[in-house]
Design an enzyme around this catalytic site. Structure first.
Site, PDB file in Angstrom:
ATOM      1  N   TRP A  26     -18.184  -8.802 -30.969  1.00 62.13           N
ATOM      2  CA  TRP A  26     -17.706  -7.478 -31.642  1.00 62.13           C
ATOM      3  C   TRP A  26     -16.570  -7.674 -32.413  1.00 62.13           C
ATOM      4  CZ3 TRP A  26     -13.068  -4.843 -31.421  1.00 62.13           C
ATOM      5  CH2 TRP A  26     -13.055  -3.488 -31.895  1.00 62.13           C
ATOM      6  N   HIS A  27     -15.794  -8.674 -32.238  1.00 67.01           N
ATOM      7  CA  HIS A  27     -14.321  -8.813 -32.957  1.00 67.01           C
ATOM      8  C   HIS A  27     -14.961  -9.413 -34.459  1.00 67.01           C
ATOM      9  CE1 HIS A  27     -12.307  -8.395 -29.349  1.00 67.01           C
ATOM     10  NE2 HIS A  27     -11.549  -7.834 -29.876  1.00 67.01           N
ATOM     11  N   GLY A  28     -16.106 -10.280 -34.461  1.00 63.51           N
ATOM     12  CA  GLY A  28     -16.462 -10.773 -35.759  1.00 63.51           C
ATOM     13  C   GLY A  28     -17.517 -11.839 -35.669  1.00 63.51           C
ATOM     14  N   PHE A  41     -11.866  -6.492 -37.971  1.00 65.82           N
ATOM     15  CA  PHE A  41     -13.030  -6.118 -37.009  1.00 65.82           C
ATOM     16  C   PHE A  41     -13.982  -5.021 -37.291  1.00 65.82           C
ATOM     17  CE2 PHE A  41      -9.525  -8.451 -34.453  1.00 65.82           C
ATOM     18  CZ  PHE A  41     -10.036  -9.690 -35.184  1.00 65.82           C
TER      19      PHE A  41
END
Lengths: 397, 471
Positions: B322-324, B471
């Protein structure tokens, strides 16, 4: 919806915004932000060096041409004021020269420093500098090299703050505001008792590397170092460390050598002992070629230097570009570096053409052997004297 | 238009005046909220406004359709909504990562080919508003929340500028009613808002100062070996930096929302005082972890009861991703998946009497330190630009022999300042979150607001971006 409460909130908002806007004026902006130079710590270092440079005494300049050599460590090692003046005098030209070479300076900053010094000479009433010598060395035009310098400025964040707080040019403004003075005092207090080894700029830290990492060849690249003479290297480093007195993060001006970092000259006896040691160590004279990354030329750096030299040209009577002798014997086997030589020559010619400053090219001068160099660029003291004499002979005074 | 710029201050003052004093009637104020938020978003990138508004409109009508439909059509509509949102997220954020990974995989099996890249830039805040949108349709499907009939309420809440680009991720059930009521800010709420904004700016300033220590250490690890002192200083400084940066942003978001009369949920609760990794993630980025718990982990755990560890690892890898789009985030997810699984195993095999010891007050500091140590390793994985760089950083921390950049007193002074930079924002958080009755006393609140503002204004650098904007 609109009520007294909303008006109160809005007024408070305005009040706090005003406080935030006024705070920097009352308490002083962060020192780093107010530093007007793009290069921060390096520029502060230059200013401090300039402040420490005393006005030339009348006896030194009256009736004599003032010659100032600027550049990186190549100038620092390769320009010997005494030898230069001696040769010029022998040719009937009275000169007083100075060695303002500084370790780890980008090319554009070298020229900007030269411009500031030239202006300082004019402001001090000693007339314009007769000749300003500007060094051209591929490494200082390298994108990688300059990125490393910038990274170092970022690396030494806290020491940089300390350095700035010690920059005399910033003191008057620091004292103008109690908050600023408090912060300056804080940094000074925190760092004042730190040995210069720990706080001074990358120059000192590089020295630390020399003394802690074996075989210590990274910067000086002595090449002839052998374990049995490790003690000599320690002496070399210890001598160099003396340049920075405790509590000071910039070197003191040394009237004896008319430069800021007299290490190379003072180390002549140690160097000569090292030379004797290599005489008994065959195979130690292999010439060192530059690294490939040094030829990673940055067009922006070239343009910056052209602009800076043009600016310098308005402040000094004459600007002369210099390529110091290079340890060229290793070039043919150095691949990319060898291939990049025409590109480098073209850059030098472009700078010469666009600035109108003549170029004295000693890079292929005869009479320099591998043992005259610490590495590819840096001349040993005896060779520096010869190179300076050669420069004086070629310089049209 | 970052929160820590004069432009945002000017924008907010103007918006406040128009919204509070000039806009007549709820509809005008709603239109103003949506328009102001879109203007705020456009200041970063106007190109992605259609993506933001378009996905919001689709979810609004899909939620209504879900509400009206019967099974199995309801479920199909939900799948359409979720797939649509995830597809938008995947296309923008993960396409090039997937293509690059495919190329690496082909190279591994000996096929030398170059897979072309799409080169898409992902819309700012997409991870945040997509999750918020998904939660709306899922809540409607689960019948825990009735869909709204007015698109404007939904769009204004989805795009509400204080939380649009970096959260917190707010549930529709908590935010839309506030947009329907449009209650003005009370003086008490506004005072807390001022406090949060000032503290947030000070935290952000401290984070940027710590970045001066953390960034070079990670850059050095990315390029080669790093010494133990530098690695530890860098890792601890990053712990302070990421916390100050993100919680500072959240505080400013919460504060500005309060000034407009809206309450957003808190996102942090003194996380570095956590006594276990589980406790930490109940205090860190709470809006994401509760979202993941409610919409991903719990359904997984209910459906695959026999595979608790697999569920944990899948959940954490997805949190990481989800962060990247990067392998470091995958490794970060695996790391926390393994940590959580190990704790799960330990809690099963350790005797209850031993576990009860951890409740004792004397043991708490040790647990806090132990948790912080585990967090540091997670942070190193999170911050490093590559898995190799993370490996070098960890090697540096535990076996580093490279020469230190700073030595002697300078290293100690830097270490002291770094620790201060980590501890002080936690203390502020503790005061603001845990002791609001003390923090909001005028004699404490206004000096704290002024000191924080002066600290941020004199030492902060205007316009330093926020980490979670990436993000």
């Amino acid at each position: 919806m609109v009520g007294l409460g909303q008006a109160r909130i809005f007024c408070t908002m305005l009040l706090l915004t005003g406080c935030a806007a006024l705070a920097p004026r009352v308490f002083g902006q962060a020192i780093a932000q107010r530093d007007p130079e793009p290069c921060g710590a390096e520029a502060a270092r230059m200013r401090t060096l300039l402040d420490r440079w005393p006005a030339p005494a009348d006896a030194e300049v009256v009736g004599r041409a003032l010659v100032i050599a600027f550049g990186s460590s190549v100038t620092e090692a390769g320009f010997a004021p005494d030898a230069f003046d001696h040769e010029a005098n022998a040719r009937g030209h009275a000169t007083t020269s100075y060695d303002f070479g500084q370790l780890a300076l980008s090319a554009d900053l070298q020229v900007l420093f030269a411009a500031r010094a030239a202006r300082r000479v004019a402001e001090r009433g000693t007339g314009q500098a007769e000749v300003v010598l500007v060094e051209l060395t591929p490494r200082t035009f390298s994108r990688t090299f300059n990125e490393v310098l910038r990274e170092k400025a970022q690396d030494y964040y806290w020491p940089r703050r300390a350095l700035l707080s010690e920059s005399p040019e910033l003191w008057p403004t620091a004292r103008a505001h109690p908050g600023e003075a408090l912060r300056g005092a804080f940094y000074h207090h925190v760092f004042a008792d730190v040995p210069p080894r720990a706080v001074r700029t990358w120059l000192g830290l590089k020295l630390d590397e020399l003394t802690t990492t074996h075989p210590c060849l990274d910067l000086m690249n002595l090449n002839f170092l052998v374990p049995t003479i490790q003690g000599e290297l320690d002496a070399f480093c210890a001598e160099r460390a003396k340049v920075f007195p405790p509590g000071s993060h910039v070197p003191a001006y040394d009237p004896e050598t008319r430069g800021f970092i007299p290490g190379y000259r003072r180390l002549r006896p140690a160097y000569e002992r090292l030379l004797r040691a290599i005489d008994g160590a065959p195979g130690r004279e292999a010439a060192l070629a530059p690294e490939a990354w040094e030829m990673d030329f940055d067009p922006a750096a070239v343009s910056d230097v052209i602009t800076a030299v043009q600016h310098l040209g308005r402040l000094a009577r004459r600007v002369v570009l210099v390529r110091y002798p290079e340890n060229v014997s290793a070039l043919p086997t150095s691949g990319r570096v060898h291939e990049a030589q025409p590109e480098w020559s073209a850059i030098c010619q472009r700078i010469e053409r666009e600035t109108g400053a003549p170029l004295i090219d000693l890079s292929r001068a005869e009479g320099f052997a591998p043992r005259d160099f610490y590495d590819y660029y840096h001349l040993v003291p005896t060779a520096a004297e010869r190179a300076s004499a050669l420069l004086a002979a070629r310089l049209p005074l | 238009m970052l929160f820590n710029t004069p432009q945002f201050v000017a924008f907010f003052l103007a918006f406040f005046v128009v919204y509070t004093f000039l806009a007549r009637g709820p509809r005008a104020r709603l239109v103003l909220l949506a328009a102001g938020s879109i203007l705020f978003y456009a200041s970063f990138s106007y190109r992605f406004i259609p993506v933001l508004v378009g996905s919001g409109i689709c979810d609004f009508y899909l939620a209504q359709a879900i509400h009206r439909a019967e099974e199995p059509r309801r479920k199909r509509l939900l799948v359409v909504s979720v797939v649509m949102n995830l597809a938008v997220l995947a296309v923008f954020k993960y396409t090039d990562f997937a293509l690059a990974s495919a190329e690496d995989l082909l190279h591994l099996v000996g096929v030398r080919t170059q897979v072309p890249r799409v080169g898409l830039v992902f819309p700012l805040g997409i991870s945040f508003y997509t999750f918020q949108s998904i939660s709306y349709t899922v809540d409607v499907y689960r019948k825990v929340y009735a869909p709204r009939t007015k698109l404007l309420h939904f769009l204004a809440s989805l795009t509400f500028f204080p939380h649009l680009v970096a959260g917190p991720i707010v549930r529709a059930s908590s935010l839309i009613p506030q947009f329907e009521a449009l209650a003005p800010a009370t003086w008490a709420a506004a005072r807390r808002g001022f406090l949060l904004i000032a503290v947030g700016l000070a935290k952000k300033c401290a984070a940027d100062l710590l970045g001066g220590v953390a960034d070079p250490a990670f850059a050095r690890a990315g390029a080669g070996a790093v010494g133990a002192v530098d690695a530890w200083l860098g890792a601890v400084a990053f712990a302070g930096q990421v916390y100050g940066d993100f919680s500072g942003y959240t505080d400013i978001a919460l504060g500005t929302a309060l000034l407009l009369g809206f309450t957003l949920p808190p996102n942090f609760d003194v996380p570095y005082l956590a006594t276990s990794p589980v406790d930490l993630w109940q205090r860190w980025h709470m809006s994401l972890t509760t979202w993941i718990r409610d919409y991903l982990y719990t359904p997984l755990a209910l459906r695959y009861r026999a595979h608790p560890y697999r569920n944990l690892i899948i959940t954490w890898v997805l949190i990481g991703l989800w962060h990247g789009p990067s392998w470091t985030y995958v490794v970060f997810g695996i790391y926390y998946g393994l940590v959580f699984s190990s704790l799960h195993v330990l809690s099963d095999i350790l005797p209850v009497r031993l576990l009860a010891l951890t409740e004792r007050r004397a043991v708490q500091p040790l647990l806090v330190l132990g948790t912080f140590f585990l967090v540091l390793i997670g942070h190193v994985l999170f911050r490093s630009s590559s898995v190799l760089g993370a490996g070098r950083m960890l090697m540096g921390m535990f076996w580093g022999h490279a020469p230190a950049r700073l030595g002697g007193t300078a290293a100690w002074v830097t270490a002291g300042l770094v620790v201060l930079g980590v501890v002080l924002p936690q203390a502020l958080d503790y005061l603001v979150v845990r002791k609001p009755e003390l923090a909001e006393r005028p004699r404490v609140l206004w000096p704290l607001v002024l000191v924080s503002l002066i600290f941020a204004a004199t030492l902060g650098q205007s316009g330093q971006s926020f980490i979670y904007f990436a993000f």
